[in-house]
Design an enzyme around this catalytic site. Structure first.
Site, PDB file in Angstrom:
ATOM      1  N   ARG A 160     -19.087   6.753   5.292  1.00 25.19           N
ATOM      2  CA  ARG A 160     -17.713   6.685   4.774  1.00 25.19           C
ATOM      3  C   ARG A 160     -17.313   7.989   4.109  1.00 25.19           C
ATOM      4  O   ARG A 160     -16.159   8.425   4.231  1.00 25.19           O
ATOM      5  CB  ARG A 160     -17.579   5.520   3.791  1.00 25.19           C
ATOM      6  CG  ARG A 160     -16.133   5.196   3.425  1.00 25.19           C
ATOM      7  CD  ARG A 160     -16.029   4.148   2.338  1.00 25.19           C
ATOM      8  NE  ARG A 160     -14.655   3.656   2.184  1.00 25.19           N
ATOM      9  CZ  ARG A 160     -14.216   2.959   1.146  1.00 25.19           C
ATOM     10  NH1 ARG A 160     -15.042   2.643   0.152  1.00 25.19           N
ATOM     11  NH2 ARG A 160     -12.954   2.570   1.085  1.00 25.19           N
TER      12      ARG A 160
ATOM     13  N   ASN B  94      -8.117   4.634   3.086  1.00 31.07           N
ATOM     14  CA  ASN B  94      -9.387   4.282   3.704  1.00 31.07           C
ATOM     15  C   ASN B  94      -9.673   2.871   3.222  1.00 31.07           C
ATOM     16  O   ASN B  94      -9.897   2.646   2.040  1.00 31.07           O
ATOM     17  CB  ASN B  94     -10.477   5.266   3.273  1.00 31.07           C
ATOM     18  CG  ASN B  94     -11.787   5.045   3.985  1.00 31.07           C
ATOM     19  OD1 ASN B  94     -12.484   4.087   3.703  1.00 31.07           O
ATOM     20  ND2 ASN B  94     -12.132   5.950   4.885  1.00 31.07           N
ATOM     21  N   SER B  95      -9.625   1.904   4.136  1.00 27.31           N
ATOM     22  CA  SER B  95      -9.580   0.496   3.737  1.00 27.31           C
ATOM     23  C   SER B  95     -10.872   0.015   3.090  1.00 27.31           C
ATOM     24  O   SER B  95     -11.944   0.605   3.258  1.00 27.31           O
ATOM     25  CB  SER B  95      -9.272  -0.378   4.952  1.00 27.31           C
ATOM     26  OG  SER B  95      -8.017  -0.071   5.486  1.00 27.31           O
ATOM     27  N   GLN B  96     -10.753  -1.089   2.355  1.00 27.55           N
ATOM     28  CA  GLN B  96     -11.895  -1.725   1.705  1.00 27.55           C
ATOM     29  C   GLN B  96     -12.965  -2.036   2.751  1.00 27.55           C
ATOM     30  O   GLN B  96     -12.688  -2.671   3.770  1.00 27.55           O
ATOM     31  CB  GLN B  96     -11.450  -3.012   1.025  1.00 27.55           C
ATOM     32  CG  GLN B  96     -12.552  -3.773   0.339  1.00 27.55           C
ATOM     33  CD  GLN B  96     -12.083  -5.145  -0.126  1.00 27.55           C
ATOM     34  OE1 GLN B  96     -11.055  -5.635   0.319  1.00 27.55           O
ATOM     35  NE2 GLN B  96     -12.846  -5.754  -1.014  1.00 27.55           N
TER      36      GLN B  96
END
Length: 375
Positions: free
Chosen positions: A19, A83-85
């Site tokens: 990530r 930037n999604s969960q």
């Protein structure tokens, strides 16, 4: 991941497509459309420890405000990229049911992390990712290249899909929709799956998993609640309440009644979603008055009708004013009553069908039981 969303079969992709490789230097952790107040960003260059802690927390990371017009360290007005969960990312990837060699379209490249995870799973040559914002696209493409992933990366209107690479076996949409684009359904082969956040006009949102049928329709259940930024081509632009009042001071020509239904009982994500599936062209806005008091405004998108409901903590009755050809509070109470009468079903009991022409309708438990429309 504590939520259990990261299934064993996605662990190799998670470990390979780090990530941190798909997050810019400045981020705003956990800041969504409903969050208020001043929030300072975290800058990797000045506080790397806090940055890494945020990146490896199960939280969304806002990466752009106001379509890139805001550049300061504090929050802007509207978050427009994130930037999604991770829990949500892997829940949606699991819903895709990806098989080796599947042709995948991603609508909304964002920071590029999803495209990397998809590439790790099915190979870059089988992934097409499209992003509307040129600045976000350029940054994401650079990150993907640096990490060794080379999907077909396009700058364009994702609501139109990308016909040059169609048909697709799987489509992942990473921005919320009010209407599933017919072009995307047409570009998905029969038996293919579309996974997308779906938001009602009134509010509330959930991820829907649609399977495309031989006749060109698509249908399937909602699988979990969600809260994504709206697809840019489907954003709503609201008219100020003063326009509805015709320039007169409140309550203008509104008729007064009272209700025992508290505005607080229609403010949570699930009842908002259930109300939104039954109503058309109605949206809420809570105006804070202080001391725990607020006014819930309801307006229609045609700018013909409005309602206001005053919430007072501890009250048993609440004052209502309505005006226009539609009695919006009456519509809302009827929608809430239907949801109550069905046992207050959760998101997962609802589903959606999209006809070949793009017309969609919601259902409860099965497509044979459409959600009724009120109003």
């Amino acid at each position: 991941m504590d939520s259990g969303a990261l299934a064993t079969d996605w662990l190799p992709a998670y470990r390979a497509a780090l990530r941190e490789s798909f997050v810019p230097d400045v981020i705003w952790p956990g800041v969504g459309p409903a969050d208020g107040g001043p929030v300072a960003g975290i800058d990797r260059r000045t506080d790397p420890e806090a940055w890494f802690h945020a990146v490896y927390s199960d939280t969304s990371l806002t990466t752009q405000w106001d379509d890139g017009c805001h550049t300061g360290p504090d929050r802007g007005n509207i978050p427009t990229c994130s930037n999604s969960q991770p829990a949500m990312v892997f829940s949606m990837l699991a819903a895709l049911d990806l098989q080796p060699g599947a042709e995948v379209l991603e609508v909304g490249t964002g920071t590029g992390w999803n495209a990397a995870l998809l590439s790790e799973r099915v190979g870059s040559e089988n992934v097409t990712t499209i992003e509307f914002d040129p600045e976000n696209a350029a940054s994401a493409h650079a990150r993907l290249d640096a990490a060794g992933y080379h999907p077909v990366a396009v700058v364009g209107d994702g609501s139109q899909g990308w016909p040059a690479r169609a048909p697709y076996d799987r489509v992942l949409i990473t921005a919320s929709l009010r209407q599933v684009p017919a072009d995307i359904v047409r570009q998905t082969r029969p038996g293919g799956i579309i996974v997308s956040p779906y938001a009602t006009e009134y509010g509330g949102e959930a991820v829907v998993r649609l399977t495309v049928e031989e006749d060109g329709s698509a249908s399937g259940p909602f699988v979990c609640s969600s809260a994504f930024m709206r697809l840019r081509q489907q954003r709503a632009y609201r008219t100020h309440v003063k326009t509805y009042l015709g320039g007169k001071p409140w309550p203008a020509d509104g008729s007064r009644t009272t209700t025992s239904l508290s505005p607080a009982d229609v403010a949570d994500w699930l009842p908002m979603f259930a109300i939104g599936l039954q109503t058309e062209g109605m949206f809420p806005y809570p105006e804070t008055l202080g001391g725990g008091r607020y006014t819930l405004w309801l307006r229609d998108t045609q700018v013909t009708s409005w309602a206001s409901i005053d919430f007072v903590p501890g009250a048993k009755e609440f004052e209502v004013h309505q005006s226009g050809p539609r009695e919006l509070w009456s519509e809302l109470t009827a929608a809430r009553a239907w949801w109550d009468g069905q046992g207050r079903p959760d998101f997962e009991r609802f589903g959606l069908t999209v006809d070949p022409d793009g017309t969609s309708w919601a259902w409860l438990d099965s497509a044979e039981h459409p959600v009724p429309a009120v109003g």
